[in-house]
Enzyme design. Structure first.
Site, PDB file in Angstrom:
ATOM      1  N   LYS A   1      71.973  36.355  50.547  1.00 30.82           N
ATOM      2  CA  LYS A   1      71.022  35.481  49.435  1.00 30.82           C
ATOM      3  C   LYS A   1      70.561  34.252  50.048  1.00 30.82           C
ATOM      4  O   LYS A   1      69.486  33.819  49.609  1.00 30.82           O
ATOM      5  CB  LYS A   1      71.733  34.964  48.045  1.00 30.82           C
TER       6      LYS A   1
ATOM      7  N   GLU B   1      68.214  30.888  37.900  1.00 32.00           N
ATOM      8  CA  GLU B   1      69.183  31.442  36.957  1.00 32.00           C
ATOM      9  C   GLU B   1      70.141  32.024  38.000  1.00 32.00           C
ATOM     10  O   GLU B   1      70.078  32.334  39.088  1.00 32.00           O
ATOM     11  CB  GLU B   1      68.542  32.666  36.228  1.00 32.00           C
TER      12      GLU B   1
ATOM     13  N   SER C   1      76.597  43.516  52.297  1.00 35.70           N
ATOM     14  CA  SER C   1      75.653  42.510  51.664  1.00 35.70           C
ATOM     15  C   SER C   1      76.484  41.034  51.937  1.00 35.70           C
ATOM     16  O   SER C   1      75.609  39.867  51.517  1.00 35.70           O
ATOM     17  CB  SER C   1      75.297  42.662  50.171  1.00 35.70           C
TER      18      SER C   1
END
Ligand SMILES: *Cc1c(COP(=O)(O)O)cnc(C)c1O
Length: 397
Positions: free
Chosen positions: A90, A112, A378
């Site tokens: 991310k 968010e 990930s």
């Protein structure tokens, strides 16, 4: 030639587009007109590349997992996004969007978050760039993800608990959009996955595409060829998968396997397998597959992994599934947990539960001994330790 990249109008086949309130039209239009120019500029690229390297720790390694390979009878490379700063892919997207916001002279960042991972990545980059940051989070999630809330606060972000609806991700998203509608000119909305109105899915996919850019040269170095036979990744909204496949998407010799969260089973009513269970609808400004009831109201998704329980799916991935360019597998909670323990014992890597869904797909594909597989891990599993321990206790391992 057929392409699986975005078209002129922001669509991937029938999916995508920008279904937004009129009040945001100009803001989204401005972003649409400028994002490519800025992202491709030297100024952006120099800062982005430098921070990816020196701050996030890229390139992330491409690791040949020998014992895992033996077990599955092929050659498995792990793309180690778990080694990035803040523990997942991310940060690539957060760095990119906040640099973009700065170059577009935005003064304030909103985001968010569901599980809190995207909130933490955004708060991290906002601390780095000295920008005020407000993160919308459902009140239920604020309680469930307490340590991420504390991390965001420590980083200087304001965490805004949302008490409407089920008080989860969908409600946090609605509230973030509401904020954006009130401050369209000075605020940049950092979306955490390949979802939302065009140009977000394309923008996020491009920012994450550094993953497949690296796979290409790393695989060439280690295997003598750029192209694997398989790419495997998990999908929540789809950003780590989009980054993994970006530079291979139009090369149909490279097979794509996407793992979505089956939860307790696709027919159990407790699932987040949007591609299998969703129907065409509009969510978060995008036409895509959505978990909804007959009235078009969102059905709350369920998965043991907090990062995969999004009630929609990126339009890129909805199209890949529809066109049979990707094989989509639903991996249930149990299968993901087993796969996580397996990786831990075989390779000494504790994966995020999200990533464990990609690992769970290994059992469901028939590989040839000569197959080269690249699977993206990930994120790391530190954040999931309590869930792993509780699972272990319940199953008496
Ligand atoms: C958020 C998250 C995901 C799911 O998001 P995508 O946009 O589908 O990649 C997967 N893995 C980890 C570790 C995450 O934090």
């Amino acid at each position: 030639m057929k392409s699986f990249h975005v078209d002129q109008n922001g669509f991937y086949g029938e999916f995508g587009g920008a279904y937004i309130p009129e009040i945001l039209y100009k803001t989204v239009e401005d972003l649409k007109r400028n994002y490519l120019r800025v992202i491709e500029s030297d100024t952006f690229q120099q800062e982005f590349r430098k921070l990816l390297r020196d701050y996030a720790g890229r390139p992330s390694s491409l690791y040949l997992a020998k014992r895992l390979s033996e077990k599955y009878g092929c050659k498995i490379y792990l793309k180690r996004e778990d080694l990035n700063h803040t523990g997942a892919h991310k940060i690539n997207n957060a760095l990119g969007q906040v640099i973009l916001a700065k170059l577009l002279e935005k003064k304030r960042i909103i985001a968010e978050t569901g599980a809190g991972q995207h909130g933490v990545a955004t708060a991290t980059v906002c601390a780095l760039m000295n920008l005020p940051c407000r993160v919308y989070m459902g009140a239920t999630d604020v309680k469930r993800q307490h340590s991420n809330v504390e991390r965001m606060k420590m980083l200087g972000a304001e965490v805004f608990p949302v008490t409407s609806g089920n008080m989860t991700l969908k409600d946090a998203t609605n509230e973030a959009i509401r904020d954006w509608c009130c401050h369209p000119s000075d605020t940049f909305y950092v979306i955490g996955s390949t979802v939302g109105p065009h140009p977000y899915p394309d923008m996020v996919a491009r920012l994450q595409s550094v993953i497949s850019e690296e796979i290409k040269w790393q695989l060439k170095e280690q295997e003598g060829r750029e192209n694997p036979d398989y790419l495997i990744a998990c999908v929540g909204g789809g950003s780590n998968a989009a980054g993994t496949i970006y530079h291979y998407i139009d090369n149909e010799n490279v097979k794509i396997v996407l793992a979505e969260a089956g939860g307790k089973g696709v027919d159990s009513g407790y699932t987040a397998a949007t591609i299998q269970c969703g129907t065409l609808g509009i969510l978060h400004g995008s036409k895509t597959l959505v978990m909804q009831n007959e009235d078009g109201q969102i059905v709350e998704p369920y998965s043991i992994s907090a990062g995969l329980d999004y009630p929609g799916i990126g339009p890129i991935h909805a199209n890949l599934a529809k066109e049979h360019r990707a094989t989509v597998l639903a991996i249930n909670d149990d299968e993901a947990m087993e796969a996580a323990f397996e990786l831990t014992r075989l390779e000494g890597i504790i994966p995020a539960i999200e990533s464990a869904h990609a690992l769970g797909a290994l059992k469901k594909v028939k590989f040839e001994p000569t197959d080269v597989v690249v699977l993206t891990v990930s994120g790391r599993g530190d954040k999931d330790l309590e869930t792993y321990l509780a699972y272990n206790k319940n199953t008496n391992k």
